[in-house]
Design an enzyme around this catalytic site. Sequence first.
Site, mmCIF file in Angstrom:
data_model
loop_
_atom_site.group_PDB
_atom_site.id
_atom_site.type_symbol
_atom_site.label_atom_id
_atom_site.label_comp_id
_atom_site.label_asym_id
_atom_site.label_seq_id
_atom_site.Cartn_x
_atom_site.Cartn_y
_atom_site.Cartn_z
ATOM 1 N N ASP A 163 3.982 28.175 61.579
ATOM 2 C CA ASP A 163 3.363 27.874 62.871
ATOM 3 C C ASP A 163 2.011 27.259 62.708
ATOM 4 O OD1 ASP A 163 3.097 27.579 65.479
ATOM 5 O OD2 ASP A 163 2.927 29.871 66.081
ATOM 6 N N HIS A 238 11.133 20.598 69.145
ATOM 7 C CA HIS A 238 10.013 21.167 69.627
ATOM 8 C C HIS A 238 8.950 20.226 69.188
ATOM 9 C CE1 HIS A 238 7.010 23.957 70.550
ATOM 10 N NE2 HIS A 238 6.788 24.080 69.320
#
Length: 328
Positions: A163, A238
């Site tokens: 992330d 995404h």
Amino acid sequence: MATRPKMGGSGRVPIEPQRVDAPLTQSATFLVLTINDKDDPDAVKTVRSTVAKTDDLTKNVAFRDLQASFACTVGVGSEAWDQITNGLPRPAELHPFRKIEGKVHTAISTPGDLLFHIRADRRDLCFEFERQLMDLLGDTVTVVDETVGFRYFDVRDLLGFVDGTANPVGPAVDESIIVTQDEDAGSVGGSYVVVQKYVHDLKAWRALSTEQQEAVIGRTKLDNIELDDAPEGKQAAHKTLATIEGEDGQEYSILRDNMPFGNPGAKEFGTYFIGYSSRLWVIEKMLQRMFVGNPPGLHDRILDFSRPLTGTTFFVPAAGVLAGLDSD
């Protein structure tokens, strides 16, 4: 814990931001508060005085372990800006988080007058800072949300993917997150910040194959290699929906300091999204693309497995502005 000096648009005025660009740490606490009575002068004075003392509190806690990268960033919400800052100019883009309703998923808006983004490589330092902070605030505030995050393995979320790969680095950090003189003369050295608390349906996520998960995220799971974009008009990943370009084709970055959180015993697994930017519209456009879709109707498939419980917007004033709030 002092930050390096910043310069206002022309380079003539030294501006010191808060520790927005503090290094990624092993632990963090995200504390969102509301003021119980914004019409009570004594309560507002207590809050304003406490906020102004944030740097002193930070130094007091950070001194206990100078190697622990302790930092705290303070954000002020739109509905409390006038009271807390005693009428300082409002940041040009500051407004409450705007609810986004897609065909399938909704980004909800929740209250928040103050955000304290507390982080360190030691959980006890975050705890101690929050304890001292809440002692000073007393009964003037209500806790809307308190989330304790942790760094998970090699900076992965609980979905198993790295992330923050798209975070800016080097000189691009300041360009992405610090408001300049040219952008907003009254808010130089500040940053906008949006927070959302997402909970994951890990059972449903794990039912997908690794290849299916990678298609949702747009990166390989093991080695974090970016996959090719889907053809125009097709379901975007995404990473594609979260990439924002201006009308001139320039790509705009935000600084994420997301943290996993959870409680396996309660079957709670989540990601706390926190994004800093000098341009609030960049984050808002990113969320619009995720929840509504690009093209509309093709929402970000990560939302089929991750549901937002909160959504709040704040402005992080420059450090000097924050410290000067108690001068009246």
